[in-house]
Scaffold this active site. Structure first.
Site, PDB file in Angstrom:
ATOM      1  N   SER A 147       0.530  -1.138  -0.031  1.00 27.87           N
ATOM      2  CA  SER A 147      -0.066  -0.050  -0.147  1.00 27.87           C
ATOM      3  C   SER A 147       0.812   0.959   0.087  1.00 27.87           C
ATOM      4  O   SER A 147       1.819   0.948   0.247  1.00 27.87           O
ATOM      5  CB  SER A 147      -0.858   0.134   0.908  1.00 27.87           C
ATOM      6  N   LYS A 148       0.315   2.169  -0.621  1.00 30.01           N
ATOM      7  CA  LYS A 148       1.245   3.630  -0.080  1.00 30.01           C
ATOM      8  C   LYS A 148       1.989   3.986   0.913  1.00 30.01           C
ATOM      9  O   LYS A 148       2.795   4.012   0.904  1.00 30.01           O
ATOM     10  CB  LYS A 148       0.102   4.700  -0.752  1.00 30.01           C
ATOM     11  N   ARG A 149       1.111   2.974   2.168  1.00 27.38           N
ATOM     12  CA  ARG A 149       2.044   3.845   3.074  1.00 27.38           C
ATOM     13  C   ARG A 149       3.727   2.962   2.898  1.00 27.38           C
ATOM     14  O   ARG A 149       3.787   3.634   3.597  1.00 27.38           O
ATOM     15  CB  ARG A 149       1.048   3.624   4.720  1.00 27.38           C
ATOM     16  N   ASP A 150       3.185   1.706   3.527  1.00 24.47           N
ATOM     17  CA  ASP A 150       4.406   1.338   3.062  1.00 24.47           C
ATOM     18  C   ASP A 150       5.860   1.927   2.391  1.00 24.47           C
ATOM     19  O   ASP A 150       7.364   1.570   2.929  1.00 24.47           O
ATOM     20  CB  ASP A 150       4.689  -0.443   2.697  1.00 24.47           C
ATOM     21  N   GLY A 151       5.967   2.326   1.740  1.00 26.48           N
ATOM     22  CA  GLY A 151       6.405   3.463   1.414  1.00 26.48           C
ATOM     23  C   GLY A 151       7.046   4.021   1.478  1.00 26.48           C
ATOM     24  O   GLY A 151       8.052   4.223   2.157  1.00 26.48           O
TER      25      GLY A 151
END
Length: 518
Positions: A270-274
């Site tokens: 997901s976006k947050r992982d980045g």
RNA sequence: GGCCCGUUCGUCUAGGGGUUAGGACAUCUCCCUUUCACGGAGGAAACACGAGUUCGAUUCUCGUACGGGCUACCA
């Protein structure tokens, strides 16, 4: 950014069609596969914007996706940015089209009006949950709910005449086994009693994805519906809609692609992982227009689009050979859907860097030199009329620096000493290696350099070795010092080629400055 | 919970009834280099488990475990 964007590919020959869809981050991977399937079949790649959820409209998202695809090297043959014979390509502009299909389903008895409010349904779910059951709006429950199947014709007419909001739901036939062939997974089947009566048309008049994608795929002559695995559970409903619409023969081939998983832990990327793990998940930097939050992009982080595409393509797909570096055309040429993996792939940021390095090694020194020139200028303050900013000097620097970095953008900083004289010297080397008696050697070296008529790396090296011998020194005793005196650093590019590049005067000057300080 | 999908080195994967189970990233060692890298050579490292089918299963079947997805008037 949650805007729904849809890519599709169609085959103009009306034979083997194919649609495709994707969003923005790791799902670029799906677009690459879609493009490959499409082009492999000689199709057109179509971009459709699935913006039927008006609550999730994000300004700028549409342009972002177009830019991102462009950066990846994906050309859109037909769709929102380029037009085409099936326009419009924004689903929000096709509202009436979907309504007519929904009404067709109502007329044929395969769909019905439902007046249940969101609150009522919420309550149903809560009640079910208390009994440790799951509420499902379907054959088992529909007759006890507020819809045109359970109500009398008069009641329904009255509700509609009073403008009571309603949705249109698919009426799933019970006791059937729904089977279809997935291009990647083979035959998949579901029990229709477990398929819920999906909303087709929302109370605001917009279709859901379920209805809209089918209507559009049909109208736009899409031949391959390729999407993420998260759609597999609703595939039976889609099969049914085609069937109830009498379009089974026109149904595209479906394929469900594996998902990209987090590098650590569990779940889909997901976006947050980045930002949590320190790697980009967006192709291009994205600034959320409402929160102002900025998510970094591969492009801004110095990745080549070729590396990005290459890395993504190799996640979940393989060529069946040991080749691993592919540009888009090579990818398409080598592509076969048989080699798409079924299981989700854990994303590996380290391997992504490796791909970038591989692509950097394939760039020409001249091209890199041109690109890093502005960075060198701003980092050093050197003006453009200086030889150090000339194409030839820069190109030579790139050649020296190239094997030592993963990203070309690292070069200016890593090779700073090639452009400006050192102001500090690696003290570890000096304290470990320096002996006062070496001063004679370096003095002699300077003199010999001064005296030499020719200047290149071989001559410099010979001169160096000869001087060492005359001073009864092994070259190894003073070589590292020489490097530090010239560059300030203990490590760096090949020494004598660097000496050649810097030029005689510059080397002598640097030697002199350094010697004053030891 | 229910349904669906999946499971080969740490990671991405090849392979497929009989293989020394192959490659790549990462890691370790060595070579090259009188630096650091690049490059080269080598090492360690995997068929989730249990049954069944079979002369023989990592490969086929079924279970189990584990993982993932879905379970919205989001896509």
């Amino acid at each position: 950014m949650q805007q729904n964007l849809f890519y599709a590919a169609k085959n103009k020959n009306t034979i083997c069609p194919q649609p495709h869809r994707a969003t923005t981050h790791g799902r670029c991977a799906h677009s690459i596969i879609r493009l490959a399937v499409c082009k492999k079949n000689g199709g057109d790649f179509l971009l459709r914007i699935e913006d039927t959820d008006q609550n999730r409209f994000v300004p700028g998202a549409e342009q972002y996706i177009i830019d991102a695809l462009h950066w990846c090297g994906i050309t859109i043959d037909e769709g929102v940015s380029v037009g085409g014979t099936h326009a419009p390509y924004r689903q929000s502009e096709r509202k009436e089209v979907y309504r007519s299909y929904a009404m067709q389903l109502v007329a044929s008895g395969n769909a019905y009006y439902a007046f249940d409010t969101a609150e009522q349904l919420e309550q149903q779910r809560k009640n079910a949950e208390e009994k440790k059951e799951t509420f499902s709006y379907g054959s088992a429950t529909r007759m006890s709910l507020n819809n045109s199947l359970a109500l009398t014709v008069e009641e329904v007419k009255e509700l509609i005449s009073k403008n009571v909001p309603y949705v249109i739901r698919l009426k799933v036939q019970e006791n059937e086994t729904i089977t279809f062939t997935d291009l990647i997974r083979g035959e998949v089947s579901f029990d229709s009693n477990l398929v819920d009566d999906k909303v087709l048309l929302k109370s605001d008049g917009m279709p859901t994805y379920h209805l809209a994608h089918i209507v559009d795929d049909y109208l736009m002559e899409i031949t391959h519906a390729i999407r993420g695995e998260e759609w597999l559970p609703s595939a039976p409903a889609h099969i049914l809609i085609y069937r109830y619409l009498g379009l089974t023969a026109q149904m595209p081939h479906y394929a469900h692609l594996p998902l990209l998983l987090k590098p650590d832990g569990k779940g889909k990327l997901s976006k947050r992982d980045g930002d949590r793990l320190g790697f980009p998940v967006f192709p291009l930097e994205w600034k959320d227009p409402t929160t102002g939050e900025v998510s970094s992009g591969y492009r801004e982080n110095g990745y080549y689009p070729e590396a990005f595409v290459n890395m993504l393509a190799m996640l979940g797909w393989n060529p069946g050979t040991e080749q691993e570096i592919f540009n888009m055309n090579e990818l398409i040429a080598a592509f076969s859907i048989d080699h798409v993996h079924k299981a989700g792939a854990r994303f590996d940021p380290e391997k992504t860097k490796w791909y970038n390095t591989q692509w950097m090694l394939r760039q020409s020194d001249e091209d890199i030199a041109k690109r890093i020139k502005p960075m060198v200028a701003s980092l050093t303050g050197i003006t453009t009329d200086d030889v150090r900013l000339s194409d030839s000097f820069l190109t030579a620097c790139v050649a020296l620096l190239k094997p030592r970095v993963q990203f070309e953008k690292e070069m200016p900083e890593k090779g700073l000493y090639l452009f400006i004289e050192p102001t500090e010297y690696d003290q570890t080397v000096i304290s470990k290696k320096w002996k006062p008696e070496f001063k004679d050697f370096f003095k002699m070296l300077s003199d010999e350099f001064t005296a030499s008529n020719e200047w290149n790396s071989q001559i410099a090296e010979q001169t160096f070795k000869a001087a060492a011998e005359k001073n009864n020194l092994k070259p190894g005793e003073v070589l590292q010092l020489f490097r530090v005196f010239v560059s300030g650093q203990a490590q760096g590019v090949d020494l004598f080629p660097m000496i050649q590049l810097l030029g005689k005067n510059q080397v002598l000057k640097r030697l002199e400055s350094a010697l004053k300080l030891v």
